[in-house]
Every structure is written in structure tokens, then in C-alpha cells.
Design an enzyme around this catalytic site. Structure first.
Site, PDB file in Angstrom:
ATOM      1  CD  GLN A 125      41.356  39.548  40.141  1.00 31.87           C
ATOM      2  OE1 GLN A 125      40.313  39.600  40.772  1.00 31.87           O
ATOM      3  NE2 GLN A 125      41.509  40.139  38.974  1.00 31.87           N
ATOM      4  CG  ASN A 126      43.198  35.493  48.448  1.00 33.65           C
ATOM      5  OD1 ASN A 126      44.198  35.729  49.133  1.00 33.65           O
ATOM      6  ND2 ASN A 126      42.003  35.320  48.964  1.00 33.65           N
ATOM      7  CD  GLN A 127      46.150  41.958  47.532  1.00 32.89           C
ATOM      8  OE1 GLN A 127      45.797  42.180  48.680  1.00 32.89           O
ATOM      9  NE2 GLN A 127      46.259  42.924  46.629  1.00 32.89           N
ATOM     10  CG  PHE A 128      47.167  33.512  51.896  1.00 36.59           C
ATOM     11  CD1 PHE A 128      47.029  33.880  53.220  1.00 36.59           C
ATOM     12  CD2 PHE A 128      47.865  32.348  51.603  1.00 36.59           C
ATOM     13  CE1 PHE A 128      47.582  33.115  54.234  1.00 36.59           C
ATOM     14  CE2 PHE A 128      48.422  31.576  52.603  1.00 36.59           C
ATOM     15  CZ  PHE A 128      48.277  31.965  53.927  1.00 36.59           C
TER      16      PHE A 128
ATOM     17  CB  SER B 172      44.908  37.802  51.581  1.00 36.07           C
ATOM     18  OG  SER B 172      44.125  36.628  51.722  1.00 36.07           O
TER      19      SER B 172
END
Length: 169
Positions: free
Chosen positions: A42-45, A145
Site C-alpha cells: 500500500q506504500n505509494q512510492f 508515500s
């Protein structure tokens, strides 16, 4: 009484062509378990940086291919914190910080133009570590992120896309 675990960051991902160094604070639990930057699904990085470099399928690549794409785009990764105590993954729980030597790494990157900080904690700690040397580079604070920073990706994207200006030839 149970002691709070000490956690450590990963080595920097840079080379002599690095123009932007993106620094997080300290890897979260999932990243530490997998020994990979930004491993939490789920980290948007990877989606954010993929948009920056025009590589929209970056999140779908293998980890090694993602790192290679970043190096090809002249983007490096590291963390502001070398080690700290922390329960869980929240930056708010970071304590007893031992900093990474950002200033030394940055001065060893001959093409470095900017240091971007992924989130407020990384920005605060990183600026403290850079001290007066921060004036040598463009400093770019970015919205985190992390999945713990619940602002949607659309709200974060404009700040991240500003990295393109630094990467331009």
C-alpha cells in the site's frame, strides 16, 4: 518490561550519475522483513516515482528492475535514519535516532542537484543532518508515500512530479 526493538536502514542506492537523492525516514516493518525499500504493497512510492520517470508499470517490475530503473533515471535512495528504536512502522514512534551521514554521501555524488525528503520526519531529520551543507543542493520536501499518510495519491502527485524539473538535462 519489554525493550523497544532497534531497527536499521539499508545501504544507499546511488551511483556517480545520481541527480536526486530521495530520503525516507526509516524502513517500515514490511520493508525490513523483506529487506527492500518501500515493500509494503500500500506504500505509494513506486507508483509516485514511476510517474516521475514516465515508467507507469514500475510497481509491477521486480525489485531489482525497479532499482535499475531508478538508477537509469538518475534517482538514488537512502534514509535519514541509520538506526532507531521503534515499535511498528510509524514515524511518530521513532526514538533514539542514530543518523545516516547524508552530507558525506551527498558530497560524494558529483552530479547531485537535489535531495528530496519522503515525508515530514525525513525532512526534519535530514535537514538537521545536512546543516549548512543543505545550501549546496535544492531541498524538496515531499508528501509521504506511506500508507499511514492517508492523503490520496492524486493529492501527492503534483509535489512528486516537481522532481522532473531537477532530472531534466
Amino acid at each position: 518490561m519489554q525493550s523497544i526493538p532497534r531497527k536499521s536502514s539499508f545501504p544507499p542506492v546511488t551511483d556517480a550519475r545520481t541527480r536526486i537523492l530521495i530520503c525516507g525516514s526509516l524502513p517500515g516493518e514490511r520493508s525490513l522483513a523483506e529487506q527492500r525499500y518501500y515493500a509494503h504493497p500500500q506504500n505509494q512510492f513506486w507508483a509516485l516515482v514511476g510517474a516521475v520517470i514516465g515508467h507507469e508499470d514500475l510497481p509491477a517490475l521486480t525489485y531489482e528492475a525497479r532499482l535499475a530503473a531508478l538508477r537509469d533515471a538518475r534517482i538514488g535512495l537512502w534514509d535519514a535514519v541509520a538506526s532507531a528504536t521503534r515499535t511498528g512502522s510509524s514515524d511518530a514512534a521513532i526514538a533514539a535516532v542514530e543518523p545516516n551521514d547524508l552530507a558525506t554521501l551527498a558530497t560524494r555524488l558529483p552530479d547531485l542537484r537535489a535531495i528530496a525528503f519522503n515525508g515530514a520526519t525525513a525532512h526534519r531529520l535530514g535537514l538537521r543532518q545536512l546543516g549548512d551543507a543543505a545550501q549546496r543542493w535544492t531541498i524538496l520536501p515531499l508528501p509521504s508515500s506511506s500508507p499511514l499518510h492517508t492523503v490520496g495519491i492524486a493529492a501527492k502527485l503534483p509535489a512528486w512530479l516537481a522532481l522532473r524539473e531537477v532530472l531534466g538535462d
